[in-house]
Design an enzyme around this catalytic site. Structure first.
Site, PDB file in Angstrom:
ATOM      1  N   THR A 122      30.331  44.299  36.874  1.00  0.00           N
ATOM      2  CA  THR A 122      31.445  44.351  35.903  1.00  0.00           C
ATOM      3  C   THR A 122      32.741  43.810  36.491  1.00  0.00           C
ATOM      4  O   THR A 122      33.627  43.422  35.744  1.00  0.00           O
ATOM      5  CB  THR A 122      31.677  45.797  35.412  1.00  0.00           C
ATOM      6  OG1 THR A 122      31.974  46.637  36.528  1.00  0.00           O
ATOM      7  CG2 THR A 122      30.453  46.336  34.680  1.00  0.00           C
ATOM      8  N   ASN A 146      25.561  44.766  42.779  1.00  0.00           N
ATOM      9  CA  ASN A 146      25.196  44.304  41.453  1.00  0.00           C
ATOM     10  C   ASN A 146      25.669  42.863  41.325  1.00  0.00           C
ATOM     11  O   ASN A 146      26.834  42.567  41.598  1.00  0.00           O
ATOM     12  CB  ASN A 146      25.857  45.173  40.381  1.00  0.00           C
ATOM     13  CG  ASN A 146      25.365  46.609  40.437  1.00  0.00           C
ATOM     14  OD1 ASN A 146      24.193  46.858  40.692  1.00  0.00           O
ATOM     15  ND2 ASN A 146      26.256  47.563  40.205  1.00  0.00           N
ATOM     16  N   CYS A 160      41.133  41.947  43.991  1.00  0.00           N
ATOM     17  CA  CYS A 160      42.172  41.269  44.782  1.00  0.00           C
ATOM     18  C   CYS A 160      43.490  42.034  44.654  1.00  0.00           C
ATOM     19  O   CYS A 160      44.229  42.186  45.636  1.00  0.00           O
ATOM     20  CB  CYS A 160      42.340  39.829  44.328  1.00  0.00           C
ATOM     21  SG  CYS A 160      41.038  38.698  44.899  1.00  0.00           S
ATOM     22  N   HIS A 191      34.317  40.312  41.722  1.00  0.00           N
ATOM     23  CA  HIS A 191      34.725  40.118  43.129  1.00  0.00           C
ATOM     24  C   HIS A 191      33.627  40.811  43.925  1.00  0.00           C
ATOM     25  O   HIS A 191      33.405  42.026  43.736  1.00  0.00           O
ATOM     26  CB  HIS A 191      36.106  40.744  43.369  1.00  0.00           C
ATOM     27  CG  HIS A 191      36.628  40.609  44.774  1.00  0.00           C
ATOM     28  ND1 HIS A 191      37.874  40.082  45.056  1.00  0.00           N
ATOM     29  CD2 HIS A 191      36.078  40.949  45.973  1.00  0.00           C
ATOM     30  CE1 HIS A 191      38.064  40.101  46.371  1.00  0.00           C
ATOM     31  NE2 HIS A 191      36.992  40.622  46.950  1.00  0.00           N
ATOM     32  N   HIS A 249      31.257  42.939  45.887  1.00  0.00           N
ATOM     33  CA  HIS A 249      31.493  44.269  46.450  1.00  0.00           C
ATOM     34  C   HIS A 249      30.172  44.969  46.693  1.00  0.00           C
ATOM     35  O   HIS A 249      29.167  44.707  46.035  1.00  0.00           O
ATOM     36  CB  HIS A 249      32.387  45.115  45.538  1.00  0.00           C
ATOM     37  CG  HIS A 249      31.905  45.222  44.124  1.00  0.00           C
ATOM     38  ND1 HIS A 249      32.093  44.220  43.202  1.00  0.00           N
ATOM     39  CD2 HIS A 249      31.243  46.209  43.471  1.00  0.00           C
ATOM     40  CE1 HIS A 249      31.565  44.590  42.043  1.00  0.00           C
ATOM     41  NE2 HIS A 249      31.032  45.788  42.178  1.00  0.00           N
TER      42      HIS A 249
END
Ligand code: AMP
Ligand code: ZN
Length: 114
Positions: free
Chosen positions: A95, A87, A9, A98, A100
């Protein structure tokens, strides 16, 4: 809706710098800081969705737009083929919480997981 405590973000807001590859109303794409292939782009929705498990009726348009962006990015970079990876969750190797999508390409990818 963005989250002030979220790395991606902050990248969307420009608080943390990134190398922009593509941007529209719904998504933002930038080069991965630790590339795993000659082309390694991260595509994120411009709303905070923690993971693929958080996709629902009210935010799925952002996800669809991310995949429209994947094609535009692949075209603009002249990719012949590529791999898109998400993932999800700790066991999935996520990891940054957010949602992606990794675009990997720029060479013939050899190792296949699926
Ligand atoms: P994942 O392991 O699927 O959550 O992927 C997170 C990705 O974000 C990794 O490939 C990291 O290299 C990448 N990453 C972490 N911080 C940054 C940053 N500041 N700019 C660009 N990519 C980043
Ligand atoms: Zn976020």
């Amino acid at each position: 809706m963005l989250d002030d405590n979220c790395l991606f973000c902050k990248i969307i807001e420009g608080v943390i710098p990134s190398t922009k590859v593509y941007e529209d109303e719904y998504c933002y794409a930038f080069n991965d800081i630790n590339p795993q292939a000659p082309v390694h782009v991260i595509v994120v929705p411009k709303t905070h969705i923690a993971s693929a498990l958080e996709i629902n009726d009210s935010n799925s348009l952002y996800v669809a737009k991310c995949f429209e962006a994947v094609k535009k990015i692949a075209d603009s970079l002249g990719l012949e083929g590529f791999r898109v990876i998400n993932n999800c969750g700790e066991d999935g190797g996520q990891t940054v919480m957010h949602l992606h999508f990794h675009i990997l390409g720029g060479k013939k990818l050899s190792e296949k997981i699926v």
